[in-house]
Scaffold this motif. Sequence first.
Motif, PDB file in Angstrom:
ATOM      1  N   GLY A  11      70.310  35.739  40.642  1.00 21.91           N
ATOM      2  CA  GLY A  11      69.976  36.944  39.899  1.00 21.91           C
ATOM      3  C   GLY A  11      69.897  36.769  38.405  1.00 21.91           C
ATOM      4  O   GLY A  11      69.614  37.716  37.703  1.00 21.91           O
ATOM      5  N   THR A 126      64.052  50.507  39.551  1.00 20.30           N
ATOM      6  CA  THR A 126      65.263  49.739  39.281  1.00 20.30           C
ATOM      7  C   THR A 126      66.230  49.853  40.450  1.00 20.30           C
ATOM      8  O   THR A 126      66.290  50.877  41.134  1.00 20.30           O
ATOM      9  CB  THR A 126      65.968  50.222  38.000  1.00 20.30           C
ATOM     10  N   THR A 129      72.039  44.927  41.687  1.00 23.30           N
ATOM     11  CA  THR A 129      72.260  43.668  42.379  1.00 23.30           C
ATOM     12  C   THR A 129      73.655  43.637  42.984  1.00 23.30           C
ATOM     13  O   THR A 129      74.467  44.539  42.790  1.00 23.30           O
ATOM     14  CB  THR A 129      72.113  42.485  41.422  1.00 23.30           C
ATOM     15  N   THR A 134      71.702  45.937  36.785  1.00 23.80           N
ATOM     16  CA  THR A 134      70.428  46.604  37.025  1.00 23.80           C
ATOM     17  C   THR A 134      69.285  45.607  36.935  1.00 23.80           C
ATOM     18  O   THR A 134      69.220  44.787  36.011  1.00 23.80           O
ATOM     19  CB  THR A 134      70.200  47.733  36.012  1.00 23.80           C
ATOM     20  N   GLN A 135      68.380  45.657  37.908  1.00 25.19           N
ATOM     21  CA  GLN A 135      67.204  44.812  37.889  1.00 25.19           C
ATOM     22  C   GLN A 135      65.952  45.681  38.054  1.00 25.19           C
ATOM     23  O   GLN A 135      65.993  46.747  38.663  1.00 25.19           O
ATOM     24  CB  GLN A 135      67.255  43.762  39.006  1.00 25.19           C
ATOM     25  N   ILE A 161      65.506  40.369  35.836  1.00 25.05           N
ATOM     26  CA  ILE A 161      66.926  40.613  35.605  1.00 25.05           C
ATOM     27  C   ILE A 161      67.409  39.692  34.494  1.00 25.05           C
ATOM     28  O   ILE A 161      67.092  38.501  34.489  1.00 25.05           O
ATOM     29  CB  ILE A 161      67.742  40.413  36.902  1.00 25.05           C
ATOM     30  N   ASN A 162      68.134  40.254  33.549  1.00 22.24           N
ATOM     31  CA  ASN A 162      68.626  39.475  32.399  1.00 22.24           C
ATOM     32  C   ASN A 162      67.493  38.723  31.708  1.00 22.24           C
ATOM     33  O   ASN A 162      67.659  37.584  31.255  1.00 22.24           O
ATOM     34  CB  ASN A 162      69.717  38.493  32.841  1.00 22.24           C
TER      35      ASN A 162
END
Length: 210
Positions: A11, A126, A129, A134-135, A161-162
């Motif tokens: 993730g 959204t 995970t 939040t992704q 994500i990130n």
Amino acid sequence: MVALLTLGGCGGSKAAPQTAPQITVSTEGPLSPALLSGSQLRRVPGFSTASVTPFAAVKVFEDPDPRGPCGGNVPVLKLDDAVGLSWSAQTIRGGAQLVIRRPAGEVKRYLTARLSDIRPQCDIYTTKTAEGVTQEVKYEGAIRVAPQADQSLAVVTAIKINGEVRAATAIEVRRGDVLSRTVIFTDAPMDNTIVRGIAALMAKGLDRLD
């Protein structure tokens, strides 16, 4: 309960405590003939380095926020009658297969809901995970697979994500009240030929069940 698998470490770059239950299904049981072996996967183009591992040896988590392809709510399936394996290969970030048996009609309702959630244009949505992060998820398209099955679906999504984007391909094949479901994470979408090859193997696996 699971509608989509999440794999630890897929993730993003920052590790975080897991908030979703870890999947601990066995590799043995009446449903195990439908699981794909490493040797079967290695015959699929692009999977020459594939291997499989029991879930007990890796970290695979239930999806805490399951959605349909376009973000709609879908039923979830309990794993009290299921088997599974984790996948690895040089060409993928990670993957896993679950084979799930449910009471009459439950799997059909689940997959029908997923199919019904597909639309020509879907907004980015959204989800959370397994780490509670939040992704953003974007539906990229569906691939026609396993026409010999009672129902089948392959969906490709882009997940951000990130600040990191990956592709996720979910392949689902139903025979009667048994669902074979595979989720594969890659850096870019897989070739449709590969997806169809895996789906065909999944359908043949279901045919091996009593």
